[in-house]
Scaffold this active site. Structure first.
Site, mmCIF file in Angstrom:
data_model
loop_
_atom_site.group_PDB
_atom_site.id
_atom_site.type_symbol
_atom_site.label_atom_id
_atom_site.label_comp_id
_atom_site.label_asym_id
_atom_site.label_seq_id
_atom_site.Cartn_x
_atom_site.Cartn_y
_atom_site.Cartn_z
ATOM 1 N N ARG A 272 0.835 -1.203 0.000
ATOM 2 C CA ARG A 272 0.000 0.000 0.000
ATOM 3 C C ARG A 272 0.870 1.254 0.000
ATOM 4 N NH1 ARG A 272 -4.311 0.646 4.624
ATOM 5 N NH2 ARG A 272 -2.393 0.940 5.812
ATOM 6 N N ARG B 75 10.646 26.935 0.633
ATOM 7 C CA ARG B 75 9.215 26.630 0.468
ATOM 8 C C ARG B 75 8.801 26.936 -0.968
ATOM 9 N NH1 ARG B 75 4.082 29.402 1.210
ATOM 10 N NH2 ARG B 75 2.489 27.888 1.791
ATOM 11 N N LYS C 164 -2.703 7.032 1.576
ATOM 12 C CA LYS C 164 -2.522 7.176 3.030
ATOM 13 C C LYS C 164 -1.578 8.337 3.330
ATOM 14 C CE LYS C 164 -2.066 4.233 7.142
ATOM 15 N NZ LYS C 164 -3.277 4.696 7.801
HETATM 16 N N1 PDD Z 1 -5.161 4.123 10.433
HETATM 17 N N2 PDD Z 1 -9.248 4.125 7.386
HETATM 18 C C1 PDD Z 1 -8.497 5.135 7.838
HETATM 19 C C2 PDD Z 1 -8.957 6.528 7.571
HETATM 20 C C3 PDD Z 1 -7.305 4.875 8.540
HETATM 21 O O1 PDD Z 1 -6.549 5.902 8.967
HETATM 22 C C4 PDD Z 1 -6.919 3.533 8.789
HETATM 23 C C5 PDD Z 1 -5.644 3.189 9.522
HETATM 24 C C6 PDD Z 1 -7.756 2.492 8.317
HETATM 25 C C7 PDD Z 1 -7.426 1.051 8.527
HETATM 26 O O2 PDD Z 1 -6.343 0.627 7.714
HETATM 27 P P1 PDD Z 1 -5.369 -0.565 8.173
HETATM 28 O O3 PDD Z 1 -6.237 -1.735 8.445
HETATM 29 O O4 PDD Z 1 -4.496 -0.756 7.019
HETATM 30 O O5 PDD Z 1 -4.666 -0.078 9.412
HETATM 31 C C8 PDD Z 1 -8.899 2.835 7.610
HETATM 32 C C9 PDD Z 1 -3.912 3.887 11.126
HETATM 33 C C10 PDD Z 1 -3.937 2.692 12.005
HETATM 34 C C11 PDD Z 1 -3.506 5.169 11.842
HETATM 35 O O6 PDD Z 1 -3.682 6.217 11.253
HETATM 36 O O7 PDD Z 1 -2.994 5.111 12.968
#
Ligand code: PDD
Length: 292
Positions: free
Chosen positions: A56, A105, A155
């Site tokens: 990912r 920046r 992410k």
């Molecule tokens: N967060 N959706 C969102 C918006 C998230 O931030 C996360 C994970 C998930 C779950 O994804 P995964 O199963 O791959 O952890 C879904 C992490 C844990 C965090 O920000 O701490």
């Protein structure tokens, strides 16, 4: 604070005490939230779902035209080294890669041949992560509007609104919030994917740019199908969730976590239900077995 004094962190090739770790004020992660991250859990001193998180991460970077300064094999070695150096038995490894420090920046992306990304990793020790009291009691959530940007499948570290969502939950005296769109349709939790169980079926929103493609989600849905449970990937509303037999969330830090109340309404019996409880057991057992 649950923080060992001598924590060793990783910054751009070096393992250093956290107080000595440095990133430039011109780093685009700091100035522009131009950075991606991953959170990988650790059980029995081993990494849970590492290949999924690495895949990912690569996808997030590709979607943002970022070039990785490290290979997957190097990342695995760094994760393991940090777990070992900090003596982590149960906890998390946080990893962040930014577009680096162009020296000033500027909105335009720097030339990746000139500016290498910054790589930062640190551990968080969380004894009792798997045997969590919250999982036995279940958590309470509220619904809040989803006003995040349209690429939630990437992410990124743009976590201001999720942080505000956690604060709204705290203010309402509950544990977390579920984001909803027009018509009360649920997207996901502030830092987790959201599910309900209705007519004995597990329902969770289908993958798109509207939600993060959870690594825990992928594993849990696979285990559910292997256990002959029926899974429906489709949108559901907060009202449907309030009338459901069960609700739960999944994430790398919470695994499978039962939700027992939504906007003050008890879900099912108001106690963690059999589907969420069973899925948590299966997930922990299977992912411990496959941990690396
Ligand atoms: N967060 N959706 C969102 C918006 C998230 O931030 C996360 C994970 C998930 C779950 O994804 P995964 O199963 O791959 O952890 C879904 C992490 C844990 C965090 O920000 O701490």
């Amino acid at each position: 604070m649950n923080r060992p004094a001598s924590r060793i962190v990783y910054v751009n090739g070096d393992y250093v005490p956290e107080d000595e770790a440095k990133v430039s004020v011109f780093d685009r992660g700091f100035l522009m939230a131009d950075a991606v991250y991953e959170v990988t859990s650790v059980l029995d001193g081993r990494l849970i779902d590492f290949p999924g998180h690495a895949a990912r991460l690569a996808r997030s970077m590709a979607e943002l035209d970022m070039e990785s300064p490290v290979t997957e094999a190097e990342l695995l070695a760094i994760h393991r080294e940090l777990v070992a150096r900090n003596g982590i038995d149960e906890g998390l490894v946080y990893l962040q890669i930014t577009r680096g420090n162009p020296g000033d920046r500027d909105f335009a992306f720097p030339d990746p041949a000139r500016v290498k990304g910054s790589v930062v990793l640190f551990t968080q020790s969380k004894p009792g992560l798997a045997d969590s009291p919250a999982a036995k009691a279940g958590i309470k959530v509220i619904g809040i509007p989803d006003i995040r940007w349209g690429r939630r499948d990437i992410k990124t570290v743009q976590l201001l609104y999720p942080s505000m969502g956690k604060m709204m939950a705290k203010k309402a005296g509950v544990d977390d919030a579920w984001f909803t769109e027009e018509g009360g349709v649920v997207t996901e939790g502030t830092s987790n994917n959201a599910y309900i169980v209705t007519d004995g079926r597990i329902v969770t929103r289908q993958l798109s740019a509207d939600i993060l493609h959870g690594i825990t989600r992928a594993a849990v849905l696979r285990f559910a199908r292997e256990a002959q449970m029926v899974v429906e990937e489709r949108p559901f509303t907060l009202d449907e969730a309030k009338a459901a037999e069960e609700a739960f969330v999944t994430s790398a830090s919470a695994f499978v976590m039962p939700v027992v109340e939504i906007d003050g309404a008890a879900i099912g019996t108001g106690r963690p239900g059999p589907v969420a409880t069973r899925l948590r057991e299966i997930y922990l057992e299977e992912s411990r077995r496959a941990a690396m």
